[in-house]
Design an enzyme around this catalytic site. Sequence first.
Site, PDB file in Angstrom:
ATOM      1  NE  ARG A  54       3.902  -2.367   0.829  1.00 47.24           N
ATOM      2  CZ  ARG A  54       4.157  -3.148   1.896  1.00 47.24           C
ATOM      3  NH1 ARG A  54       2.821  -2.420   2.715  1.00 47.24           N
ATOM      4  NH2 ARG A  54       4.741  -3.686   2.700  1.00 47.24           N
ATOM      5  CG  ASN A  91       1.429  -4.429  -0.339  1.00 43.97           C
ATOM      6  OD1 ASN A  91       2.412  -4.037  -1.672  1.00 43.97           O
ATOM      7  ND2 ASN A  91       2.103  -5.495   1.057  1.00 43.97           N
TER       8      ASN A  91
END
Length: 92
Positions: free
Chosen positions: A21, A39
């Site tokens: 990320r 997520n």
Amino acid sequence: MHEHVRLTAWVRGRVQEVGFRWWTRSRALEIGLVGYAGNLGDGRVQIVAEGAREKCERLLQLLREADTPGRVDGVTEIWAAPRAGYAGFAVR
């Protein structure tokens, strides 16, 4: 004029707890996109990016290359009109 779009991508593979990320955020900011990477409960990462279509396509290309953290097994994407409202690119 450059068409602005919203890219939503779901990345599957070993992409959680490997810095994926944050890597995505860095690439998106370098390219000049706004949105977020987060997520999902099933192990995927969802990415929402808004900006010029060619910039979103560049991010999508980077997500599919071998230089990402972890291991990307596949990327599914959809395209839509931008909704705006993002001030930067966040990690969720």
